[in-house]
Design an enzyme around this catalytic site. Structure first.
Site, mmCIF file in Angstrom:
data_model
loop_
_atom_site.group_PDB
_atom_site.id
_atom_site.type_symbol
_atom_site.label_atom_id
_atom_site.label_comp_id
_atom_site.label_asym_id
_atom_site.label_seq_id
_atom_site.Cartn_x
_atom_site.Cartn_y
_atom_site.Cartn_z
ATOM 1 N N PHE A 1 6.227 -14.556 -30.132
ATOM 2 C CA PHE A 1 5.141 -13.194 -30.090
ATOM 3 C C PHE A 1 4.694 -13.015 -31.413
ATOM 4 O O PHE A 1 3.652 -12.936 -31.858
ATOM 5 C CB PHE A 1 5.834 -12.286 -29.274
ATOM 6 C CG PHE A 1 4.753 -11.048 -29.008
ATOM 7 C CD1 PHE A 1 3.383 -11.496 -28.615
ATOM 8 C CD2 PHE A 1 4.850 -9.863 -29.580
ATOM 9 C CE1 PHE A 1 2.539 -10.424 -28.257
ATOM 10 C CE2 PHE A 1 3.890 -8.832 -29.210
ATOM 11 C CZ PHE A 1 2.710 -9.194 -28.536
ATOM 12 N N GLY B 1 2.351 -4.503 -23.932
ATOM 13 C CA GLY B 1 1.363 -4.748 -23.030
ATOM 14 C C GLY B 1 1.612 -5.855 -22.078
ATOM 15 O O GLY B 1 2.646 -6.694 -22.379
ATOM 16 N N SER C 1 3.054 -14.823 -24.917
ATOM 17 C CA SER C 1 2.797 -15.454 -26.198
ATOM 18 C C SER C 1 1.838 -16.584 -26.120
ATOM 19 O O SER C 1 0.644 -16.738 -26.994
ATOM 20 C CB SER C 1 3.755 -15.646 -26.898
ATOM 21 O OG SER C 1 4.918 -14.528 -27.141
ATOM 22 N N LYS D 1 10.699 -2.837 -18.482
ATOM 23 C CA LYS D 1 10.229 -4.295 -17.203
ATOM 24 C C LYS D 1 11.056 -5.462 -17.624
ATOM 25 O O LYS D 1 10.991 -6.078 -16.307
ATOM 26 C CB LYS D 1 8.775 -4.203 -17.526
ATOM 27 C CG LYS D 1 8.179 -4.857 -18.752
ATOM 28 C CD LYS D 1 8.271 -6.155 -19.327
ATOM 29 C CE LYS D 1 8.214 -6.325 -20.602
ATOM 30 N NZ LYS D 1 8.186 -7.884 -21.099
ATOM 31 N N ASP E 1 2.164 -4.708 -17.823
ATOM 32 C CA ASP E 1 3.288 -5.574 -18.228
ATOM 33 C C ASP E 1 4.149 -5.774 -17.420
ATOM 34 O O ASP E 1 4.641 -6.936 -17.071
ATOM 35 C CB ASP E 1 4.034 -4.785 -19.382
ATOM 36 C CG ASP E 1 4.682 -5.421 -20.357
ATOM 37 O OD1 ASP E 1 4.542 -6.949 -20.225
ATOM 38 O OD2 ASP E 1 5.258 -5.330 -21.374
ATOM 39 N N SER F 1 7.167 -16.087 -18.466
ATOM 40 C CA SER F 1 7.965 -14.958 -18.878
ATOM 41 C C SER F 1 9.567 -15.310 -19.259
ATOM 42 O O SER F 1 9.823 -15.994 -18.128
ATOM 43 C CB SER F 1 7.785 -13.809 -17.857
ATOM 44 O OG SER F 1 9.039 -12.805 -18.157
ATOM 45 N N VAL G 1 15.564 -15.514 -26.935
ATOM 46 C CA VAL G 1 16.283 -14.179 -26.732
ATOM 47 C C VAL G 1 15.565 -13.745 -25.354
ATOM 48 O O VAL G 1 14.311 -13.583 -25.190
ATOM 49 C CB VAL G 1 15.842 -13.419 -27.681
ATOM 50 C CG1 VAL G 1 16.483 -11.760 -27.395
ATOM 51 C CG2 VAL G 1 16.736 -13.621 -29.029
#
Length: 341
Positions: A15, A136, A140, A191, A244, A254, A279
């Site tokens: 990101f 949001g 990435s 989330k 999100d 994800s 991570v």
């Protein structure tokens, strides 16, 4: 911040790299700091972040660096994309340098020992800084590949929001503003837990109705908990809440979804995390969230259920069966049922 003054991005992950590229594409000089000097040198030479964003060219306007002191001295606007477990230890020794700077957290996590969000840690380290968060439905790789994307910058400091919008907003990346920093950041952190459940459900072949139920009840839990902590429930109807949650719970890109999928395939938690190679904040968030929910007495059956799966030997089928057998409640907590006959 003058036109030629660099913006700092702290963190060498996916990101941070995607945001660094966005900034550079908008003509902003960027210094992307990372702890590993070998990674910084490799990115400088090869113009790519092969571990986290393989195949994406690093913009010429991004300078990978390893000198944190010089990076902070040169920049008035700093995007912080460090893991939640490392943020405090990296920045606390440089607290004086952060005075008056704009610090924008990109990290969606919660500190285990204190249950503090990343912006709260930044506020604690640098009380004179201007603090914001960016959150949001922002995968990435899709950002780096210029898929149409929207995000939210949240801060009580309106000028900081405008500053972030000015440097990040572009042809494929739209930046909205919010004053509910706590709600926006909490949505981004919570989330991740539910994405693990969603990944497990897909791996186990559960139907679309089931997945929809899990996502919707996850939103109810997130909102219920956030309101108990002082957030605005309306924030969770926006990009940083339901937006999100949907992308994180439905996309194989994800990281937390990938961990859940591996668990659903029968891998252990350790194997799932190691296979990811990055991570997955949801695993850490789960532990502290369950404890906090118990402390403040907020009903969060999915959080309790996932904790039982990962750390108490339960299965997802058992958790869903328990959920289905629980006493029926109203669908939406914030709608009055006084009109029932």
């Amino acid at each position: 911040m003058t036109e030629q003054q660099p913006v700092a991005v702290l963190g060498g992950g996916s990101f941070g790299t995607a945001v660094a590229n966005l900034l550079a594409e908008n003509g902003v000089p960027v210094r992307q700091w990372m702890r590993d000097p070998a990674q910084a040198e490799a990115m400088r030479v090869n113009r790519e972040n092969p571990r986290y964003l393989k195949g994406i060219r690093l913009h010429d306007g991004v300078e990978p660096v390893n000198d944190l002191l010089a990076t902070l001295q040169a920049s008035e606007l700093v995007f912080v994309a460090l893991p939640s477990s490392a943020l405090r230890s990296v920045l606390a020794p440089h607290a004086e340098l952060l005075r008056g700077k704009g610090l924008v957290s990109l990290t969606k996590g919660i500190e285990a020992q204190s249950f503090k969000l990343m912006s709260q840690i930044l506020e604690e380290i640098a009380p004179q800084a201007r603090i914001g968060v960016l959150s949001g439905p922002n995968l990435s790789r899709e950002i780096a590949e210029h898929a149409l994307t929207a995000t939210v910058v949240a801060s009580e400091d309106e000028k900081l929001c405008q500053q972030v919008q000015a440097v990040l907003h572009g042809r494929t990346f739209r930046v909205y503003a919010s004053a509910d920093r706590f709600g926006v950041e909490l949505g981004g952190a919570l989330k991740n837990v539910y994405a693990i459940i969603a990944g497990m459900a897909v791996a186990l072949g559960m139907g679309e109705n089931t997945k929809s139920m899990l996502i919707t009840r996850a939103l109810a839990e997130m909102t219920r908990f956030a309101v108990s902590q002082g957030a605005n429930p309306m924030t969770f109807l926006g990009l940083a809440g339901v937006g999100d949650l949907i992308v994180t719970c439905s996309s194989p890109k994800s990281r937390n979804y990938q961990v859940g999928y591996a668990l659903g395939e029968g891998h252990s938690l350790e194997e799932a995390v190691n296979r990811l190679g990055e991570v997955a904040e949801g695993v850490n968030t789960l532990k502290v969230l369950k404890a906090k929910a118990q402390e403040v007495q907020v009903y969060m059956p999915l959080v309790a259920g996932l904790h039982a799966i990962l750390f108490e030997g339960r299965t997802l089928n058992q958790v869903i069966e328990h959920l289905m057998r629980a006493e029926p409640k109203t669908d939406v907590d914030f709608i009055s049922i006084s009109g029932f006959n």
